[in-house]
Design an enzyme around this catalytic site. Structure first.
Site, short mmCIF file in Angstrom:
data_model
loop_
_atom_site.label_atom_id
_atom_site.label_comp_id
_atom_site.label_asym_id
_atom_site.label_seq_id
_atom_site.Cartn_x
_atom_site.Cartn_y
_atom_site.Cartn_z
CG HIS A 178 -1.86 -1.11 1.32
ND1 HIS A 178 -2.34 -1.57 2.52
CD2 HIS A 178 -2.43 -1.88 0.36
CE1 HIS A 178 -3.17 -2.57 2.30
NE2 HIS A 178 -3.23 -2.79 1.00
CE LYS A 210 1.58 3.60 5.44
NZ LYS A 210 1.02 2.44 4.73
CE LYS A 219 -7.88 -1.44 -0.58
NZ LYS A 219 -7.99 -0.28 0.28
#
Length: 181
Positions: free
Chosen positions: A62, A71, A167
């Protein structure tokens, strides 16, 4: 804390200093001053996320094409194999990945800078995953790359087929993905 470089410049493994005795343990999971002194990054975190997944769940790869998120990730229960993929076309390490085992036992953290795809697979019965982000979640800018892309050839240490979201199961290949400049 101890900051370890990876084979991709800018992607870091953070090992906290843990104080433990017969009662348990204590460590600072984040200290802005130390973070800036030891990494040289003037990072500002704006959001914290917490997820729980069971064995074999793979989340990723992602990223957000706009409002890119750095992150700082860690596991507070269980174990995962965590991966960062360089999606910056202008980078000498474009298309390369690096990975690290994160667990409640090793207490390591992984810094995934802006411009990278991110994913992990759960290796324990379950894992709880915490991460700080440098920008807010923006679903309209969310993108993904298929986990088993042959051009990336990520060495996921999980036997068999992982459990994916609908997804993630139809995410495009790396060569078809929208990437950073």
């Amino acid at each position: 804390m101890k900051v370890l470089a990876t084979e991709i410049p800018g992607v870091l493994i953070i090992e906290p200093r843990v104080f433990g005795d017969e009662r348990g343990f204590f460590f600072e999971s984040f200290n802005l001053r130390r973070w800036r002194e030891q990494t040289g990054l003037a990072t500002e975190f704006v959001q914290e996320n917490h997820s729980r997944s069971t064995r074999g769940v793979l989340r990723g790869l992602h990223y957000q094409i706009e409002q890119a998120q750095g992150k700082l990730v860690r596991v507070i229960s269980g174990e995962v194999f965590d991966v960062a993929v360089d999606l910056r076309r202008s980078s000498p390490t474009f298309g390369r990945w690096t990975g690290v085992h994160l667990s409640a036992d090793n207490k390591r953290q992984f810094w995934v800078p802006e411009g990278f795809g991110h994913g992990f697979v759960v290796l324990s019965d379950a894992a709880e995953f915490l991460y700080l982000t440098t920008d807010y979640y923006a679903p309209e800018h969310e993108r993904a790359i298929i986990w088993n892309d042959p051009d990336l050839a990520i060495g996921w240490p999980y036997p068999g087929e992982p459990l994916l979201s609908a997804k993630d199961a139809v995410a495009p290949r790396f060569r078809e993905a929208e990437v950073y400049a």
